[in-house]
Design a protein around this motif. Structure first.
Motif, PDB file in Angstrom:
ATOM      1  N   MET A  70       0.841  -1.161   0.000  1.00 46.98           N
ATOM      2  CA  MET A  70       0.000   0.000   0.000  1.00 46.98           C
ATOM      3  C   MET A  70       0.895   1.235   0.000  1.00 46.98           C
ATOM      4  O   MET A  70       1.851   1.338   0.747  1.00 46.98           O
ATOM      5  CB  MET A  70      -0.905  -0.034   1.233  1.00 46.98           C
ATOM      6  N   LEU A  71       0.589   2.150  -0.888  1.00 48.33           N
ATOM      7  CA  LEU A  71       1.309   3.420  -0.961  1.00 48.33           C
ATOM      8  C   LEU A  71       0.499   4.498  -0.257  1.00 48.33           C
ATOM      9  O   LEU A  71      -0.729   4.538  -0.345  1.00 48.33           O
ATOM     10  CB  LEU A  71       1.535   3.815  -2.421  1.00 48.33           C
ATOM     11  N   LEU A  72       1.217   5.368   0.441  1.00 45.35           N
ATOM     12  CA  LEU A  72       0.559   6.450   1.164  1.00 45.35           C
ATOM     13  C   LEU A  72       0.978   7.795   0.603  1.00 45.35           C
ATOM     14  O   LEU A  72       2.110   7.968   0.152  1.00 45.35           O
ATOM     15  CB  LEU A  72       0.926   6.388   2.659  1.00 45.35           C
ATOM     16  N   ASN A  73       0.067   8.753   0.659  1.00 50.53           N
ATOM     17  CA  ASN A  73       0.415  10.113   0.237  1.00 50.53           C
ATOM     18  C   ASN A  73       1.020  10.868   1.416  1.00 50.53           C
ATOM     19  O   ASN A  73       1.192  10.313   2.509  1.00 50.53           O
ATOM     20  CB  ASN A  73      -0.815  10.828  -0.353  1.00 50.53           C
ATOM     21  N   GLN A  74       1.322  12.154   1.222  1.00 52.27           N
ATOM     22  CA  GLN A  74       1.996  12.928   2.265  1.00 52.27           C
ATOM     23  C   GLN A  74       1.127  13.135   3.510  1.00 52.27           C
ATOM     24  O   GLN A  74       1.644  13.435   4.588  1.00 52.27           O
ATOM     25  CB  GLN A  74       2.443  14.283   1.718  1.00 52.27           C
ATOM     26  N   ASP A  75      -0.184  12.937   3.390  1.00 52.81           N
ATOM     27  CA  ASP A  75      -1.085  13.060   4.540  1.00 52.81           C
ATOM     28  C   ASP A  75      -1.291  11.732   5.259  1.00 52.81           C
ATOM     29  O   ASP A  75      -2.025  11.670   6.253  1.00 52.81           O
ATOM     30  CB  ASP A  75      -2.450  13.600   4.084  1.00 52.81           C
ATOM     31  N   GLY A  76      -0.675  10.656   4.720  1.00 52.15           N
ATOM     32  CA  GLY A  76      -0.817   9.341   5.333  1.00 52.15           C
ATOM     33  C   GLY A  76      -2.015   8.565   4.835  1.00 52.15           C
ATOM     34  O   GLY A  76      -2.310   7.486   5.346  1.00 52.15           O
TER      35      GLY A  76
END
Length: 116
Positions: free
Chosen positions: A1-7
């Motif tokens: 799973m990839l997360l963005n800068q906000d998690g």
């Protein structure tokens, strides 16, 4: 799973769109820019770099070797060129087999042909 800068989890479509966008910006042509293409490219580079097919299976998250075998078939010509001349069978081209000598106990004698 990839997360963005906000998690938060990055959606699959976002990854696909970003790959297409970056391919356009960098001028990549002649291939379909997609996560699947990245997987294929990774698999090919791993195998061409002497990576173990069983390790590749685990890295790609496959349960069986059947999909990895498909990769091996897909890259057969590239792998053939990479390993051309490395097989012991390839070395037999330089071996001449002579008839057995009467004095020898071995069934045949092997003499190496050393060429330039």
């Amino acid at each position: 799973m990839l997360l963005n800068q906000d998690g938060d989890q990055i959606k699959h479509r976002t990854v696909q769109d970003n790959i297409k966008k970056y391919a356009l910006v960098t001028g990549i042509t002649g291939v379909r820019p997609s996560p699947h293409t990245f997987r294929h490219t990774f698999a090919k580079m791993f195998l061409m770099g002497d990576g173990d097919p069983y390790v590749l299976r685990d890295l790609l998250g496959h349960n069986s070797m059947s999909t990895v075998v498909l990769y091996l078939k897909l890259f057969r010509e590239d792998l053939h060129q990479k390993y051309k001349g490395r097989s012991p069978v390839d070395w037999l081209n330089g071996i001449k087999v002579r008839r057995p000598d009467v004095q020898r106990d071995l069934p045949f004698d092997v003499e190496m042909q050393l060429g330039n």
